[in-house]
Every structure is written in C-alpha cells, then in structure tokens.
Write a protein that holds these residues in place. Sequence first.
Motif, PDB file in Angstrom:
ATOM      1  N   THR A 116       2.542   2.416  -2.172  1.00  9.90           N
ATOM      2  CA  THR A 116       2.888   1.775  -3.397  1.00  9.90           C
ATOM      3  C   THR A 116       1.565   0.658  -3.885  1.00  9.90           C
ATOM      4  O   THR A 116       1.483   0.645  -5.147  1.00  9.90           O
ATOM      5  CB  THR A 116       4.148   0.783  -3.278  1.00  9.90           C
ATOM      6  OG1 THR A 116       4.039   0.216  -2.220  1.00  9.90           O
ATOM      7  CG2 THR A 116       5.418   1.819  -3.238  1.00  9.90           C
ATOM      8  N   CYS A 119      -1.173   2.947  -5.192  1.00 13.43           N
ATOM      9  CA  CYS A 119      -1.261   3.679  -6.360  1.00 13.43           C
ATOM     10  C   CYS A 119      -1.375   2.521  -7.574  1.00 13.43           C
ATOM     11  O   CYS A 119      -2.273   2.825  -8.634  1.00 13.43           O
ATOM     12  CB  CYS A 119       0.423   4.012  -6.586  1.00 13.43           C
ATOM     13  SG  CYS A 119       0.654   5.605  -5.670  1.00 13.43           S
ATOM     14  N   VAL A 159       4.797   8.423  -5.182  1.00 12.82           N
ATOM     15  CA  VAL A 159       5.750   7.597  -5.076  1.00 12.82           C
ATOM     16  C   VAL A 159       7.309   8.338  -4.874  1.00 12.82           C
ATOM     17  O   VAL A 159       7.879   7.984  -4.192  1.00 12.82           O
ATOM     18  CB  VAL A 159       6.177   6.555  -6.268  1.00 12.82           C
ATOM     19  CG1 VAL A 159       7.350   5.651  -6.236  1.00 12.82           C
ATOM     20  CG2 VAL A 159       4.742   5.630  -6.488  1.00 12.82           C
ATOM     21  N   GLU A 163      10.084   8.348  -1.683  1.00 14.50           N
ATOM     22  CA  GLU A 163      11.723   8.473  -1.720  1.00 14.50           C
ATOM     23  C   GLU A 163      12.153   9.382  -0.733  1.00 14.50           C
ATOM     24  O   GLU A 163      12.996   9.130  -0.118  1.00 14.50           O
ATOM     25  CB  GLU A 163      11.986   8.554  -2.992  1.00 14.50           C
ATOM     26  CG  GLU A 163      11.590   7.418  -4.299  1.00 14.50           C
ATOM     27  CD  GLU A 163      12.141   7.664  -5.480  1.00 14.50           C
ATOM     28  OE1 GLU A 163      13.167   7.006  -5.734  1.00 14.50           O
ATOM     29  OE2 GLU A 163      11.506   8.406  -6.292  1.00 14.50           O
ATOM     30  N   LEU A 190      11.009  -1.337  -2.860  1.00 11.25           N
ATOM     31  CA  LEU A 190      10.319  -0.457  -4.136  1.00 11.25           C
ATOM     32  C   LEU A 190      10.736  -1.218  -5.310  1.00 11.25           C
ATOM     33  O   LEU A 190      10.088  -0.941  -6.505  1.00 11.25           O
ATOM     34  CB  LEU A 190      11.082   1.003  -3.995  1.00 11.25           C
ATOM     35  CG  LEU A 190      10.552   1.938  -2.873  1.00 11.25           C
ATOM     36  CD1 LEU A 190      11.509   3.032  -2.760  1.00 11.25           C
ATOM     37  CD2 LEU A 190       9.254   2.242  -3.098  1.00 11.25           C
ATOM     38  N   LEU A 194       7.257  -3.018  -7.175  1.00 11.19           N
ATOM     39  CA  LEU A 194       6.657  -2.242  -8.203  1.00 11.19           C
ATOM     40  C   LEU A 194       7.226  -2.908  -9.622  1.00 11.19           C
ATOM     41  O   LEU A 194       6.506  -2.505 -10.497  1.00 11.19           O
ATOM     42  CB  LEU A 194       7.201  -0.840  -8.049  1.00 11.19           C
ATOM     43  CG  LEU A 194       6.685   0.008  -6.670  1.00 11.19           C
ATOM     44  CD1 LEU A 194       7.112   1.147  -6.717  1.00 11.19           C
ATOM     45  CD2 LEU A 194       5.160  -0.186  -6.872  1.00 11.19           C
TER      46      LEU A 194
END
Length: 367
Positions: A116, A119, A159, A163, A190, A194
Amino acid sequence: MGLDVWKSRFADIAAQAGILAFLQFGRTVTESKKDPIKLLKLLDIFAALSKLRLDFNRLFGGAACAEIQNWTRDLIKGLVQGACEIFWELSIQVELQRHTPPPLDGRIPRVVTFITDYCNKLLADDYKPILAQVLVIERSWKHEKFQEGILINELLNLVKSIELNVETWSRAYEDVVLSYIFLMNTHWHLYKHLKDTKIGTLLGDSWLREHEQYKDYYSALYLRESWGKLPALLSREGLILFSGGHATARDLVKKRLKSFNEAFDDMHMKQCNWVILDKDLQEKTRHVIIQTIVPVYRSYMQNYGPLVEQDPSASKYAKYTVQSLEKMFNSLFQPKPVKQGSLRVRQQSGKLNNGVADQYQTSPTVR
C-alpha cells in the motif's frame, strides 16, 4: 595538434579519472538481485542520468568517447530492463505470498503495509513520471504503444491482489476469533491508510467505505464470539437472597463465578499474545470489551459478592476486583518488546515476504 587528438586525450583522461568505473558500478547495481524496493533506486539512477543527458552528450559525444557512450547505453538499457522486470513481476510476487502463513498474533502482514505504501510512492510526483518514461522506452523497444492507464491498472491490481491474499490468510487460522482480529486489523489499515491518498482516490470512496464497514463487521463478530459470551455466565436466575445469606444462593454464586473465572482466564491467556498496532483501533476495542464485561461484573459482585466473601475459600471465587479486570483488559493487544539487535530480514530469494523490513530506507545490496 588537431581536434581529433585533443578529443582522444580527453577520452583517455576521463577514463583514467574513473568514469568507466562509475558506469560499471551502475551496471553492477542493475545486475544485482531484483528486490522490489530496488525499483525505486533504479528509477533514481535513471532520473539522475536523464538530468545529465545534455551535458553528457556534449562532453562525450565524439567518436573518441565511443567506449564511454557504449557503457552509458548499456547502463540505461540495464536500468530500463531491470526496473520493468521488477515492476511487471510485483503482482506475481504478491500472489505468491498467498501461500505463506498469516501472522500468528493477528497483526497486519508486513507485505500489506509495504504494497500500500509502495503504490502511493510510485504514484507520487517524484516517481510516477520517471516510471512512465521507463515503461514508454520498454514498450518502444517492443514496437508497442504505452498508455498511462496501463501503469494505473497495474498498481490497482496490486492492491486488489492484496485483498485476495487477506481473504486466503484469514481462512488459514484455526481459531476463528483470531481471524476476526486479523481481518479487523487489515481492513482498518486499508481504509485508514489509503484514505486521502493517490491510490485511495483511484480505488474510490465506495471501496474505502466497504473496508471501513468490514472492520466494523469483524469487530462485532469478534466481541460476540469471545468476550460477549461472558456476561451470560453471571446469571441472576435462581438467586433469592434472605437476610444473612442463603446456602443455595451461595452455591449458585460460587458455581457461576467459577465458570466466569475459568472462561475469563482461558480467553485472556489466549488473547494476551494478539496484537492490534493501530492505537485508535486498539483503544476502541479495549473500551468495548470493558463496557461489555465490567459493568455486569461490578453489579454482580455488589449484589452477590458478600455471599462468598465470608467463605474460607473466597479468593477462589471472588478472584478479581473490578480494578484488576480493567487493568488486564487494558494490557491486551500490545506488541511485546523486541530485543535490540539486528532486525533486518534477509531476502534469500530476492522476493517479497511477510517480513519486508526497512521499506524505503533499505539500500540495494550489490552482489
């Protein structure tokens, strides 16, 4: 002496001054093992060379500097190939993690926080234009056209692959209550980490809200299937008190307190090793547990505690005070202190693992 002579001498001086060794060092970096974190380093080198390109061509543009030019071309080719190889393999590496066991204490796997953050790092202004330029070059070598959507989709797929990993890991736990802690931890991460980020914006508000709702859902399941079962053990059914106490009532209170103590001890012993790293989630979870157990226990002990407190074996039944219960609840979910020393995780395979360490501070190791 002529133009060709001094250019030839200049090329010799540059070579003796270390320019070839410098370019060789760059090549060595590109040829060392392909750790995911190394992508950022390769992009840094590529960006530095891009800034130097005009001056470099002016200084070393003649035929006399052909060797330097060839080394430079090889270095740039190695940077592009190395960066693209790492980038396109990221989703494969994340998928491979699906077969590794989840953390034993229910905490967020390091690979989740790594990907995370990674990215968002690649989408930042420092790296996104450089990565796009590298991908454009790679596609041009294959006579293919690059579109920015390819880069965005690849990061979004990373991402989404995470999951799927979370789903798979949650099913690997033998203790379903621990799986709820794991899912609560991960869905909250998450959502919280994010939200208001570049990758979070691309994923969308509904995606983020879904993870927030999953966190609430698994929090409720966790409470219901663990601590939520304890208040029923302190039933008041059949307790009719008379002045001076009653033997039947005393026996019932003893039996129910014993059941409560055994269930509490078993649950606490198991859960004292579970971890919630997020402070807000940690405090909220403890608060809900305390509000579920402590008021019921306090009321029960105020009404029926005197029945057993005069008993010779009172400490066996009135084992906990309200204060001691709260103290034990407030000690839950804290990570255990780690001994000082080397915490660095060595990557024997050069691939991602659930213990990715020193995320953006780790320098590439030259092999």
